[in-house]
Each structure stands twice: as C-alpha cells, then as structure tokens.
Write a protein that holds these residues in place. Structure first.
Motif, PDB file in Angstrom:
ATOM      1  N   ASP A 253      -0.990 -15.326   9.656  1.00 56.61           N
ATOM      2  CA  ASP A 253      -1.355 -14.913  11.022  1.00 56.61           C
ATOM      3  C   ASP A 253      -0.486 -13.757  11.504  1.00 56.61           C
ATOM      4  N   GLU A 254       0.793 -13.797  11.176  1.00 55.11           N
ATOM      5  CA  GLU A 254       1.685 -12.711  11.591  1.00 55.11           C
ATOM      6  C   GLU A 254       1.317 -11.404  10.893  1.00 55.11           C
ATOM      7  N   LEU A 255       0.968 -11.487   9.618  1.00 56.26           N
ATOM      8  CA  LEU A 255       0.577 -10.275   8.913  1.00 56.26           C
ATOM      9  C   LEU A 255      -0.714  -9.707   9.491  1.00 56.26           C
ATOM     10  N   ASP A 256      -1.658 -10.567   9.798  1.00 56.42           N
ATOM     11  CA  ASP A 256      -2.901 -10.101  10.428  1.00 56.42           C
ATOM     12  C   ASP A 256      -2.609  -9.452  11.783  1.00 56.42           C
ATOM     13  N   GLU A 257      -1.706 -10.065  12.544  1.00 56.43           N
ATOM     14  CA  GLU A 257      -1.326  -9.513  13.848  1.00 56.43           C
ATOM     15  C   GLU A 257      -0.682  -8.140  13.675  1.00 56.43           C
ATOM     16  N   LEU A 258       0.172  -8.018  12.675  1.00 52.65           N
ATOM     17  CA  LEU A 258       0.853  -6.744  12.435  1.00 52.65           C
ATOM     18  C   LEU A 258      -0.148  -5.665  12.026  1.00 52.65           C
ATOM     19  N   ILE A 259      -1.056  -5.990  11.142  1.00 53.25           N
ATOM     20  CA  ILE A 259      -2.063  -5.021  10.712  1.00 53.25           C
ATOM     21  C   ILE A 259      -2.901  -4.563  11.901  1.00 53.25           C
ATOM     22  N   ALA A 260      -3.364  -5.511  12.690  1.00 55.11           N
ATOM     23  CA  ALA A 260      -4.191  -5.164  13.849  1.00 55.11           C
ATOM     24  C   ALA A 260      -3.425  -4.308  14.848  1.00 55.11           C
ATOM     25  N   GLY A 261      -2.142  -4.604  15.043  1.00 50.25           N
ATOM     26  CA  GLY A 261      -1.348  -3.857  16.014  1.00 50.25           C
ATOM     27  C   GLY A 261      -0.987  -2.458  15.545  1.00 50.25           C
ATOM     28  N   LEU A 262      -0.794  -2.296  14.226  1.00 45.78           N
ATOM     29  CA  LEU A 262      -0.406  -0.981  13.705  1.00 45.78           C
ATOM     30  C   LEU A 262      -1.592  -0.044  13.535  1.00 45.78           C
ATOM     31  N   GLU A 263      -2.790  -0.591  13.449  1.00 47.44           N
ATOM     32  CA  GLU A 263      -3.955   0.258  13.176  1.00 47.44           C
ATOM     33  C   GLU A 263      -4.160   1.356  14.222  1.00 47.44           C
ATOM     34  N   PRO A 264      -4.112   1.060  15.522  1.00 47.07           N
ATOM     35  CA  PRO A 264      -4.285   2.157  16.484  1.00 47.07           C
ATOM     36  C   PRO A 264      -3.139   3.167  16.461  1.00 47.07           C
ATOM     37  N   ILE A 265      -1.939   2.722  16.155  1.00 50.60           N
ATOM     38  CA  ILE A 265      -0.800   3.624  16.080  1.00 50.60           C
ATOM     39  C   ILE A 265      -0.968   4.567  14.897  1.00 50.60           C
ATOM     40  N   ALA A 266      -1.321   4.002  13.742  1.00 51.57           N
ATOM     41  CA  ALA A 266      -1.529   4.833  12.552  1.00 51.57           C
ATOM     42  C   ALA A 266      -2.674   5.810  12.762  1.00 51.57           C
ATOM     43  N   ALA A 267      -3.734   5.343  13.410  1.00 51.24           N
ATOM     44  CA  ALA A 267      -4.893   6.213  13.682  1.00 51.24           C
ATOM     45  C   ALA A 267      -4.499   7.375  14.579  1.00 51.24           C
ATOM     46  N   ALA A 268      -3.696   7.095  15.613  1.00 55.01           N
ATOM     47  CA  ALA A 268      -3.267   8.142  16.543  1.00 55.01           C
ATOM     48  C   ALA A 268      -2.380   9.163  15.819  1.00 55.01           C
ATOM     49  N   LEU A 269      -1.515   8.696  14.922  1.00 54.84           N
ATOM     50  CA  LEU A 269      -0.640   9.598  14.180  1.00 54.84           C
ATOM     51  C   LEU A 269      -1.447  10.483  13.242  1.00 54.84           C
ATOM     52  N   ARG A 270      -2.438   9.904  12.585  1.00 57.48           N
ATOM     53  CA  ARG A 270      -3.275  10.705  11.678  1.00 57.48           C
ATOM     54  C   ARG A 270      -4.102  11.732  12.469  1.00 57.48           C
ATOM     55  N   ALA A 271      -4.605  11.308  13.612  1.00 62.89           N
ATOM     56  CA  ALA A 271      -5.395  12.230  14.434  1.00 62.89           C
ATOM     57  C   ALA A 271      -4.541  13.401  14.906  1.00 62.89           C
ATOM     58  N   ALA A 272      -3.298  13.113  15.297  1.00 67.91           N
ATOM     59  CA  ALA A 272      -2.404  14.170  15.754  1.00 67.91           C
ATOM     60  C   ALA A 272      -2.076  15.132  14.617  1.00 67.91           C
TER      61      ALA A 272
END
Length: 274
Positions: A253-272
């Motif tokens: 559950d913690e790993l799933d939470e971490l993946i879900a939480g990092l996805e928008p951050i990673a997406a924003a960094l790639r977009a930038a």
C-alpha cells in the motif's frame, strides 16, 4: 513478498526526472557562480562530491559510462575551485530551487512531506555492497526541508539503481560507451546522433559500433539484431531486480501511495524539461 517488477521499474521512471533536475540550468548557474568554467565542471563536482577528492581514475570507474579522458578534464581541476562539501551544498540548493520552479504548487502540496518520508525510507534502506556512489550519498546528512529531502532521496534511489545497472553491464561485457550505443538504439536513434557520444571522434565511435556488430548485437545497418534487443531487455530486467531491495521496507500500500503521489511531480518535471 517482493513487489512486482513492474512497480520497481515504474519507480525508476518516477525518480529519474527528480534526480536529473540536478543537471538542469538552475544548478548549473549555481556552479558557474562559484567558479566552474562550464556545465561539465559543475556536473562532475556535484555528482562526484560524495566520493570526496577521489582522483579522476576512481570517478571514471565509478561513473562507468564516460569515454576515456573525459573525467580527467574536470577532476581534479574542480577541487582547486571548490570543496566536496561546498559542491554538495550548491547541488542541493540548486536542485531544490529548480524543482520548486518546475513543479509550482505541487511543491507545497499537503502530501509532499509524506512522499518525502516514504522515498527517504526506501532511499536509506538499500544495500550498499558494490554500490560506491550510492554508499557515498547515503553517508551524507538527509535534508530536513521536505522538497530537498524528496530530491535527495530520489537521487539516492537513482544512483542505487545506477550502480546496479553498471554491475549488470559489466557482467554482460558491455562497456560504458557501448551502453550508450544500445540506449540510443532503444530510443530509436542512430548512435552517431546520441547526445552522450555524438561528440566522440568518428573513428572511435565507429570502432565501438563495430565491436558490438562483431558480437552480434548490432546489424550491418547500425540497428539492433534480435540478440542485441534481447540483451538490452535482459540488462534492464536484471537492473530492476537489483534495484528492488530498496523498496522492501515499504508495504504494498505504501509503494502504491508513493507511485501515485510521485506521478504528477514527475509529469510536471518532464513537461518543464520539454
């Protein structure tokens, strides 16, 4: 129970843009401000700093994928302008600043501290044996500020995976320069156009490609053979296997939470970056 390899690989995709923000304009400008001559001075000062004032030969060995002589153009010169301690501080400040600029309001999201906590638990729990750069990073103090801590722990996970990747390449007889050729082909790019090796003398790069061709990994047109593609896929799979122990400390559950939480951050960094 170990986590599925697909999730381990997904974590590598998510920590990559966080860790590589270090190599963007803002940290580069910070290194230029303390006397570095160019981008690569700052790159080597910041990334090699956890190894102390190790000579170029050691940095070359640990980094693995630079052509002969490239490290020596910067190490030890940079240590005449700064110290490893200062380089570590400049790198952390510049990387955190770059992240904040690139992800905007996500830098102040309510779950950021939680994401930093989970990433740090994973980043500090991996084995250090055979992983010199990761071990050097893990010996550093962990930043207290959540965004800096997230960057730091993502860098730990990225370098832990990178050290394992180098071990797999070595076991398969793939040199650092050869690995860049294989990566270029994986990306659908001619090796001669790939940014990390396109600057090499044509004869030198041709010799690298000829060596891969002689081993049946590259075809006459400079693309993958079936054996080459299978080798590349096996290397990536084994790299994920070696990266997996870092995440054993997290529940599913913690790993799933971490993946879900990092996805928008990673997406924003790639977009930038794009």
């Amino acid at each position: 129970m170990p986590h599925p390899q697909s999730k381990i690989h997904r974590m590598s995709e998510l920590v990559e843009p966080i860790g590589t923000v270090t190599f963007s304009d803002v940290p580069n400008e910070a290194f230029l401000a303390i006397g570095m001559r160019n981008y690569w001075d700052g790159y080597f000062a910041g990334r090699a700093a956890p190894l102390g004032t190790a000579p170029a030969e050691v940095v070359h060995a640990v980094f693995y994928n630079f052509a002969e002589g490239e490290v020596a153009r910067h190490i030890p010169w940079v240590w005449g302008k700064t110290t490893p301690q200062e380089a570590i501080a400049v790198r952390e400040r510049g990387s955190t600043d770059a992240m904040r600029r690139r992800i905007g309001e996500l830098a102040d999201a309510p779950n950021l501290t939680r994401l930093a906590d989970l990433t740090t638990r994973a980043g500090l729990s991996a084995p250090t044996e055979g992983r010199a750069l990761y071990a050097g990073l893990r010996a550093l103090a962990v930043p207290e500020e959540p965004l800096a801590r997230l960057w730091h722990s993502a860098t730990l996970l990225r370098e832990h995976r990178g050290d394992g990747h180098n071990a797999v390449l070595l076991a398969h007889g793939i040199s650092g320069t050869e690995s860049h050729v294989l990566l270029a082909l994986t990306m659908g790019m001619r090796a001669e156009k790939f940014g990390r090796i396109h600057h090499l003398p044509k004869k030198q790069l041709a010799a690298v490609i000829d060596g891969l061709r002689a081993r049946g990994l590259v075809n006459a047109d400079g693309g993958f053979t079936d054996v080459g593609r299978e080798t590349r896929e096996r290397i990536e799979s084994l790299t994920d296997d070696l990266a997996a122990p870092a995440y054993d400390v997290l529940t599913p559950d913690e790993l799933d939470e971490l993946i879900a939480g990092l996805e928008p951050i990673a997406a924003a960094l790639r977009a930038a970056e794009d």
